[in-house]
Design a protein around this motif. Structure first.
Motif, PDB file in Angstrom:
ATOM      1  N   GLN A  52      -9.491  64.570  50.645  1.00 41.58           N
ATOM      2  CA  GLN A  52      -8.021  64.877  50.182  1.00 41.58           C
ATOM      3  C   GLN A  52      -8.135  66.397  49.563  1.00 41.58           C
ATOM      4  O   GLN A  52      -9.308  66.316  48.778  1.00 41.58           O
ATOM      5  CB  GLN A  52      -7.285  63.901  49.439  1.00 41.58           C
ATOM      6  CG  GLN A  52      -7.429  63.826  48.080  1.00 41.58           C
ATOM      7  CD  GLN A  52      -8.554  62.617  48.037  1.00 41.58           C
ATOM      8  OE1 GLN A  52      -9.370  61.961  48.913  1.00 41.58           O
ATOM      9  NE2 GLN A  52      -8.729  62.555  46.542  1.00 41.58           N
ATOM     10  N   PRO A  53      -7.210  67.170  49.586  1.00 40.06           N
ATOM     11  CA  PRO A  53      -7.352  68.472  48.810  1.00 40.06           C
ATOM     12  C   PRO A  53      -6.819  68.520  47.497  1.00 40.06           C
ATOM     13  O   PRO A  53      -6.684  69.186  46.872  1.00 40.06           O
ATOM     14  CB  PRO A  53      -6.467  69.337  49.741  1.00 40.06           C
ATOM     15  CG  PRO A  53      -5.447  68.429  50.040  1.00 40.06           C
ATOM     16  CD  PRO A  53      -6.181  67.209  50.673  1.00 40.06           C
ATOM     17  N   TYR A  54      -6.722  67.217  46.809  1.00 44.55           N
ATOM     18  CA  TYR A  54      -6.389  67.205  45.522  1.00 44.55           C
ATOM     19  C   TYR A  54      -7.042  65.940  44.627  1.00 44.55           C
ATOM     20  O   TYR A  54      -7.795  65.038  45.203  1.00 44.55           O
ATOM     21  CB  TYR A  54      -4.842  67.090  45.360  1.00 44.55           C
ATOM     22  CG  TYR A  54      -4.326  65.650  46.136  1.00 44.55           C
ATOM     23  CD1 TYR A  54      -4.412  64.451  45.742  1.00 44.55           C
ATOM     24  CD2 TYR A  54      -4.208  65.711  47.569  1.00 44.55           C
ATOM     25  CE1 TYR A  54      -4.241  63.167  46.092  1.00 44.55           C
ATOM     26  CE2 TYR A  54      -3.758  64.555  48.115  1.00 44.55           C
ATOM     27  CZ  TYR A  54      -3.979  63.296  47.475  1.00 44.55           C
ATOM     28  OH  TYR A  54      -3.575  62.340  48.401  1.00 44.55           O
ATOM     29  N   GLN A  55      -6.929  65.977  43.552  1.00 44.17           N
ATOM     30  CA  GLN A  55      -7.378  65.147  42.421  1.00 44.17           C
ATOM     31  C   GLN A  55      -6.377  64.956  41.406  1.00 44.17           C
ATOM     32  O   GLN A  55      -6.257  65.954  40.587  1.00 44.17           O
ATOM     33  CB  GLN A  55      -8.811  65.322  41.936  1.00 44.17           C
ATOM     34  CG  GLN A  55      -9.357  64.402  40.911  1.00 44.17           C
ATOM     35  CD  GLN A  55     -10.683  64.437  40.494  1.00 44.17           C
ATOM     36  OE1 GLN A  55     -11.218  65.532  40.545  1.00 44.17           O
ATOM     37  NE2 GLN A  55     -11.414  63.542  40.016  1.00 44.17           N
ATOM     38  N   PHE A  56      -5.924  63.719  41.124  1.00 50.54           N
ATOM     39  CA  PHE A  56      -4.849  63.780  40.089  1.00 50.54           C
ATOM     40  C   PHE A  56      -5.409  62.938  38.964  1.00 50.54           C
ATOM     41  O   PHE A  56      -5.884  61.875  39.108  1.00 50.54           O
ATOM     42  CB  PHE A  56      -3.763  62.634  40.749  1.00 50.54           C
ATOM     43  CG  PHE A  56      -2.481  62.690  39.829  1.00 50.54           C
ATOM     44  CD1 PHE A  56      -1.803  63.557  39.346  1.00 50.54           C
ATOM     45  CD2 PHE A  56      -2.073  61.524  39.182  1.00 50.54           C
ATOM     46  CE1 PHE A  56      -0.510  63.526  38.697  1.00 50.54           C
ATOM     47  CE2 PHE A  56      -1.245  61.113  38.131  1.00 50.54           C
ATOM     48  CZ  PHE A  56      -0.467  62.274  38.093  1.00 50.54           C
ATOM     49  N   LEU A 101      -3.160  68.098  38.035  1.00 57.02           N
ATOM     50  CA  LEU A 101      -3.375  67.920  39.278  1.00 57.02           C
ATOM     51  C   LEU A 101      -4.304  69.184  39.880  1.00 57.02           C
ATOM     52  O   LEU A 101      -3.823  70.251  39.682  1.00 57.02           O
ATOM     53  CB  LEU A 101      -1.949  67.865  40.097  1.00 57.02           C
ATOM     54  CG  LEU A 101      -2.048  67.906  41.755  1.00 57.02           C
ATOM     55  CD1 LEU A 101      -2.717  66.653  42.150  1.00 57.02           C
ATOM     56  CD2 LEU A 101      -0.857  67.915  42.162  1.00 57.02           C
ATOM     57  N   THR A 153      -6.227  70.964  42.740  1.00 60.48           N
ATOM     58  CA  THR A 153      -6.196  71.078  44.262  1.00 60.48           C
ATOM     59  C   THR A 153      -7.251  71.972  44.604  1.00 60.48           C
ATOM     60  O   THR A 153      -7.398  72.900  44.055  1.00 60.48           O
ATOM     61  CB  THR A 153      -4.940  71.538  44.852  1.00 60.48           C
ATOM     62  OG1 THR A 153      -4.510  72.863  44.249  1.00 60.48           O
ATOM     63  CG2 THR A 153      -3.563  70.678  44.342  1.00 60.48           C
ATOM     64  N   HIS A 154      -7.590  72.131  46.094  1.00 59.73           N
ATOM     65  CA  HIS A 154      -8.468  73.134  46.711  1.00 59.73           C
ATOM     66  C   HIS A 154      -7.987  73.346  48.049  1.00 59.73           C
ATOM     67  O   HIS A 154      -7.632  72.626  48.427  1.00 59.73           O
ATOM     68  CB  HIS A 154     -10.069  72.725  46.432  1.00 59.73           C
ATOM     69  CG  HIS A 154     -10.364  71.380  47.291  1.00 59.73           C
ATOM     70  ND1 HIS A 154     -10.551  71.537  48.708  1.00 59.73           N
ATOM     71  CD2 HIS A 154     -10.323  70.313  46.961  1.00 59.73           C
ATOM     72  CE1 HIS A 154     -10.740  70.451  49.094  1.00 59.73           C
ATOM     73  NE2 HIS A 154     -10.690  69.620  48.151  1.00 59.73           N
ATOM     74  N   TRP A 155      -7.815  74.665  48.318  1.00 63.17           N
ATOM     75  CA  TRP A 155      -7.409  75.299  49.336  1.00 63.17           C
ATOM     76  C   TRP A 155      -8.364  76.124  49.957  1.00 63.17           C
ATOM     77  O   TRP A 155      -9.077  76.941  49.551  1.00 63.17           O
ATOM     78  CB  TRP A 155      -6.156  75.652  49.137  1.00 63.17           C
ATOM     79  CG  TRP A 155      -5.137  74.880  48.701  1.00 63.17           C
ATOM     80  CD1 TRP A 155      -5.003  74.857  47.153  1.00 63.17           C
ATOM     81  CD2 TRP A 155      -4.366  73.632  49.215  1.00 63.17           C
ATOM     82  NE1 TRP A 155      -4.073  73.808  46.961  1.00 63.17           N
ATOM     83  CE2 TRP A 155      -3.785  73.161  47.964  1.00 63.17           C
ATOM     84  CE3 TRP A 155      -4.409  73.152  50.254  1.00 63.17           C
ATOM     85  CZ2 TRP A 155      -2.905  72.110  48.205  1.00 63.17           C
ATOM     86  CZ3 TRP A 155      -3.676  72.272  50.688  1.00 63.17           C
ATOM     87  CH2 TRP A 155      -2.870  71.328  49.728  1.00 63.17           C
ATOM     88  N   LEU A 204      -2.684  78.109  50.052  1.00 63.68           N
ATOM     89  CA  LEU A 204      -2.471  77.877  48.817  1.00 63.68           C
ATOM     90  C   LEU A 204      -1.041  78.132  48.667  1.00 63.68           C
ATOM     91  O   LEU A 204      -0.265  77.338  47.734  1.00 63.68           O
ATOM     92  CB  LEU A 204      -3.395  78.626  47.935  1.00 63.68           C
ATOM     93  CG  LEU A 204      -2.997  79.070  46.460  1.00 63.68           C
ATOM     94  CD1 LEU A 204      -3.089  77.610  45.668  1.00 63.68           C
ATOM     95  CD2 LEU A 204      -3.824  80.179  45.569  1.00 63.68           C
ATOM     96  N   TRP A 215       1.403  75.648  49.651  1.00 64.04           N
ATOM     97  CA  TRP A 215       1.303  74.570  48.723  1.00 64.04           C
ATOM     98  C   TRP A 215       2.199  74.743  47.191  1.00 64.04           C
ATOM     99  O   TRP A 215       3.184  74.037  46.919  1.00 64.04           O
ATOM    100  CB  TRP A 215      -0.087  74.151  48.089  1.00 64.04           C
ATOM    101  CG  TRP A 215      -0.044  73.099  46.946  1.00 64.04           C
ATOM    102  CD1 TRP A 215      -0.298  73.687  45.603  1.00 64.04           C
ATOM    103  CD2 TRP A 215       0.412  72.038  46.462  1.00 64.04           C
ATOM    104  NE1 TRP A 215      -0.390  72.747  44.511  1.00 64.04           N
ATOM    105  CE2 TRP A 215       0.228  71.476  45.274  1.00 64.04           C
ATOM    106  CE3 TRP A 215       0.624  70.770  47.592  1.00 64.04           C
ATOM    107  CZ2 TRP A 215       0.548  70.346  44.764  1.00 64.04           C
ATOM    108  CZ3 TRP A 215       0.902  69.596  47.120  1.00 64.04           C
ATOM    109  CH2 TRP A 215       0.926  69.649  45.732  1.00 64.04           C
ATOM    110  N   SER A 231       0.321  76.574  36.730  1.00 63.60           N
ATOM    111  CA  SER A 231      -0.531  76.864  37.761  1.00 63.60           C
ATOM    112  C   SER A 231      -1.594  77.938  37.225  1.00 63.60           C
ATOM    113  O   SER A 231      -1.352  78.823  36.607  1.00 63.60           O
ATOM    114  CB  SER A 231       0.039  77.172  38.973  1.00 63.60           C
ATOM    115  OG  SER A 231       0.890  76.167  39.701  1.00 63.60           O
TER     116      SER A 231
END
Length: 86
Positions: free
Chosen positions: A8-12, A29, A31-33, A39, A42, A59
């Motif tokens: 998944q493109p995220y970590q919470f 949160l 994320t990587h894109w 990006l 999102w 952000s």
């Protein structure tokens, strides 16, 4: 796990443990894109609008700089950081 992405493109993460403690608690949160278009998709998504209902959103965007092999000593192959081993 820098340079190793999960499916998944995220970590919470949260609540973030900070000192001094800030109220209300904060969450992170990450994320990587793969592309600028992804990006921006999102950042302009309904998900971001929905999250803003829970509080302020900020952000920070980081873009890794690619380096040619051997250009700088001890860089990892992905060029994101230097290895600790010399």
């Amino acid at each position: 796990m820098t340079g190793e992405f999960e499916k998944q493109p995220y970590q919470f993460v949260g609540p973030v443990q900070e000192f001094p403690v800030l109220a209300p608690v904060r969450y992170l949160l990450i994320t990587h894109w793969a592309t600028e278009v992804a990006l921006q998709g999102w950042l302009n998504s309904d998900v971001i609008k929905q999250l803003s209902a829970y509080g302020e959103i900020s952000s920070t965007i980081s873009v890794p700089i690619k380096h040619d092999a051997g250009e700088r000593k001890y860089l990892r192959p992905d060029g994101l950081q230097r290895d600790a081993v010399h």
